[in-house]
Design an enzyme around this catalytic site. Structure first.
Site, short mmCIF file in Angstrom:
data_model
loop_
_atom_site.label_atom_id
_atom_site.label_comp_id
_atom_site.label_asym_id
_atom_site.label_seq_id
_atom_site.Cartn_x
_atom_site.Cartn_y
_atom_site.Cartn_z
N HIS A 127 0.83 -1.21 0.00
CA HIS A 127 0.00 0.00 0.00
C HIS A 127 0.86 1.25 0.00
CE1 HIS A 127 -1.99 -3.29 2.31
NE2 HIS A 127 -2.95 -3.06 1.44
FE1 FES Z 1 0.27 -1.90 3.78
FE2 FES Z 1 2.91 -2.01 3.91
S1 FES Z 1 1.71 -0.38 3.32
S2 FES Z 1 1.48 -3.60 4.32
#
Ligand code: FES
Length: 181
Positions: free
Chosen positions: A143
């Site tokens: 993410h």
């Molecule tokens: Fe979601 Fe690393 S940003 S697991």
């Protein structure tokens, strides 16, 4: 020459939004540090890193976790300053690390960085890459949380805290014992 200004009410709104974002990030980090278990300890693992070149990262498995050992170059150490306002927890007050690593480089010795290589959001493995301004960083591909080379998290991703640092001690210039203070 004309100059554009932000009307007072608009400026106040921007300050408010910025303040709320900072507060949200701070609360997220605070929640993280009280809900997470302490990093694993014990079952010490000695690891030699004598042939690790500057700027290179090695990984080892310990307690079922991936642990990184990064040898930072002098330039990389010098680059760990000047952008603290972009970080969620620049002084590592709300992140997990041994007391001796609560410093700007988050390590016992500036050139050797040891950390658990798991994102503090949902545990994905971040990757080392060249970041903005030629500054290397760790990017979590899940993410897009980003961490600097001291594992300090940037505000603009979902990870709430800096990367976790386990207990470790250094033996001379070429050996680390992970899991032992
Ligand atoms: Fe979601 Fe690393 S940003 S697991």
């Amino acid at each position: 020459m004309s100059k554009q200004t932000i009307p007072g009410i608009e400026r106040r709104r921007l300050y408010l939004v910025g303040g709320l974002c900072a507060l949200g990030a701070g609360l997220g980090a605070a929640r993280y540090v009280v809900t997470q278990p302490q990093p694993p300890a014990g079952h010490p693992l000695p690891v030699g890193f004598g042939d690790l070149a500057a700027g290179k990262l090695m990984t080892v498995e310990w307690h079922g976790r991936t642990v990184w050992i990064l040898r930072r170059s002098a330039d990389e150490i010098a680059a760990l300053a000047g952008y603290e306002s972009e970080l969620t927890d620049p002084a590592s007050l709300l992140s997990l690390q041994p007391e001796g690593c609560r410093n700007p480089h988050r390590s016992l010795r500036p050139e050797i960085f040891v950390a658990i290589g798991q994102c503090t959001h949902q545990g994905c493995p971040p990757v080392l890459r060249a970041g903005a301004g030629n500054r290397n960083e760790f990017l979590c591909p899940c993410h897009t949380s980003k961490f600097d080379l001291a594992g300090r998290v940037f505000r603009n991703g979902p990870a709430p805290a800096n990367l976790v640092i386990p207990e470790y001690r250094l033996e001379g210039d070429s050996r680390v014992v992970i899991g032992e203070a």
